[in-house]
Design an enzyme around this catalytic site. Structure first.
Site, mmCIF file in Angstrom:
data_model
loop_
_atom_site.group_PDB
_atom_site.id
_atom_site.type_symbol
_atom_site.label_atom_id
_atom_site.label_comp_id
_atom_site.label_asym_id
_atom_site.label_seq_id
_atom_site.Cartn_x
_atom_site.Cartn_y
_atom_site.Cartn_z
ATOM 1 N N ILE A 7 0.987 -1.177 0.126
ATOM 2 C CA ILE A 7 0.025 -0.098 -0.020
ATOM 3 C C ILE A 7 0.876 1.200 -0.080
ATOM 4 O O ILE A 7 1.826 1.388 0.874
ATOM 5 C CB ILE A 7 -0.882 0.115 1.142
ATOM 6 C CG1 ILE A 7 -1.753 -1.242 1.206
ATOM 7 C CG2 ILE A 7 -1.790 1.451 1.244
ATOM 8 C CD1 ILE A 7 -2.678 -1.305 2.601
ATOM 9 N N GLY A 9 0.922 5.327 0.608
ATOM 10 C CA GLY A 9 0.098 6.371 1.164
ATOM 11 C C GLY A 9 -0.458 5.970 2.344
ATOM 12 O O GLY A 9 -1.831 6.403 2.753
ATOM 13 N N SER A 11 0.171 6.446 5.682
ATOM 14 C CA SER A 11 0.329 7.099 6.945
ATOM 15 C C SER A 11 -0.657 7.564 7.580
ATOM 16 O O SER A 11 -1.073 7.890 8.742
ATOM 17 C CB SER A 11 1.220 8.513 6.588
ATOM 18 O OG SER A 11 0.567 9.398 5.933
ATOM 19 N N SER A 12 -1.976 7.740 6.876
ATOM 20 C CA SER A 12 -3.117 8.184 7.591
ATOM 21 C C SER A 12 -4.562 7.887 6.513
ATOM 22 O O SER A 12 -4.398 7.338 5.570
ATOM 23 C CB SER A 12 -3.276 9.754 7.962
ATOM 24 O OG SER A 12 -2.762 10.449 7.060
ATOM 25 N N GLY A 15 -5.523 5.126 3.524
ATOM 26 C CA GLY A 15 -4.563 4.345 3.436
ATOM 27 C C GLY A 15 -4.350 3.465 4.628
ATOM 28 O O GLY A 15 -4.109 2.186 4.562
ATOM 29 N N SER A 132 -11.208 8.856 -8.061
ATOM 30 C CA SER A 132 -12.131 9.867 -7.177
ATOM 31 C C SER A 132 -13.292 9.878 -8.233
ATOM 32 O O SER A 132 -13.209 9.450 -9.288
ATOM 33 C CB SER A 132 -11.532 10.985 -6.913
ATOM 34 O OG SER A 132 -12.550 12.148 -6.685
ATOM 35 N N TYR A 145 -6.619 18.344 -10.434
ATOM 36 C CA TYR A 145 -6.839 17.117 -9.714
ATOM 37 C C TYR A 145 -7.636 16.135 -10.587
ATOM 38 O O TYR A 145 -7.160 14.819 -10.682
ATOM 39 C CB TYR A 145 -7.567 17.552 -8.609
ATOM 40 C CG TYR A 145 -7.990 16.295 -7.611
ATOM 41 C CD1 TYR A 145 -6.957 15.652 -6.853
ATOM 42 C CD2 TYR A 145 -9.359 15.852 -7.725
ATOM 43 C CE1 TYR A 145 -7.408 14.532 -6.125
ATOM 44 C CE2 TYR A 145 -9.798 14.955 -6.874
ATOM 45 C CZ TYR A 145 -8.743 14.090 -6.018
ATOM 46 O OH TYR A 145 -9.254 13.093 -5.492
#
Length: 268
Positions: A7, A9, A11-12, A15, A132, A145
């Site tokens: 995985i 990303g 850290s928070s 993810g 997204s 984005y």
């Protein structure tokens, strides 16, 4: 046999939530992030490895994945690292635009390319890319984005064709709004006085009243787990009630009518 997921990303937010879900299901988890020295929760879990990885650093990426594949059999790769760049195009610097593309698009491409020979030779594996609802439907002030997320969607579809004969599945999970700290931690933006009226209208969509209706990250993580384990030859998984409703509406009334509806919503 215990399976392994890699995985980015982690850290928070989504993810980390996904890492914890797969761990709870008995998987071996390789959780990567830019600052692993700051991680205190995942490091306490058995069968979870926390590694440093900045997806915008090609050399670090190459070295990290080589190390991972030398020590592990990887079954699923989750490209989750990313952030949002919000604002009118005129307000962005060239550096901001490049950073958005490097993280959200080039990071996915590099990770996928690094794992492709391994999965091709193994003749199995699942690559899951987080996009997204704004990678399926455009939205004002999300030009760059959305450009990266639309690109990841198209990239994933093409890679699905390339890898199909080798038994490798490529999937996309497209969430709507998520109740994480994404807006504060993983959001960059810029203002331009020429678009103040539009920005005010857009800001209403991120009000506390709207955010409470967003999906909890656990809901989206469950969709990721489904995509990883259902064995289906399915490309897109739209995740979250808001994203499902929006995507259904667009498909029902058609893209052109939906574009006009969004214009009317923000322009009156």
């Amino acid at each position: 046999m215990q399976k392994t997921i890699f995985i980015t990303g982690a850290s928070s937010g989504l993810g980390k939530t996904t890492a914890k879900l797969f761990h709870s299901k008995g998987w071996n988890v390789i959780a990567t992030m830019r600052n692993p020295e700051s991680e205190t929760e995942l490091t306490q879990l058995e069968n979870v490895s926390v590694l440093r990885l900045d997806v915008t650093d090609p050399k670090e990426l190459e070295d990290t994945i080589a190390q991972v594949l030398a020590e592990n059999e990887v079954d699923v790769v989750l490209n989750n690292a990313g952030y949002g760049l919000i604002g009118p195009l005129e307000a962005f610097t060239d550096e901001q635009i490049k950073k958005q593309i490097e993280t959200n698009l080039m990071g996915v491409i590099r990770i996928t390319k690094a794992f492709t020979p391994y999965f091709r030779q193994r003749k199995e594996g699942v690559l899951i890319n987080i996009t997204s609802s704004f990678g399926l439907i455009g939205f004002p002030t999300c030009s760059i984005y959305s450009a990266t997320k639309f690109a990841v969607d198209g990239f994933s579809e093409c890679m699905g064709y390339e890898l199909a004969e080798f038994g490798v599945r490529v999937k996309v999970v497209a969430p709507g709004g998520i109740q994480t700290d994404f807006a504060g931690r993983s959001l960059d933006g810029a203002q331009h006085e020429g678009y103040s009226r539009l920005m005010e209208k857009v800001q209403e969509e991120y009000s506390p009243e709207k955010i409470v209706d967003y999906s909890k990250p656990e809901i989206i993580a469950e969709v990721i787990y489904q995509a990883a384990t259902d064995g289906k030859d399915q490309l897109r998984y739209v995740a979250g009630k808001d994203a499902v409703a929006l995507y259904k509406e667009r498909n029902t009334i058609g893209a052109e009518k939906h574009v006009q509806k969004i214009k009317s919503q923000f322009l009156g």
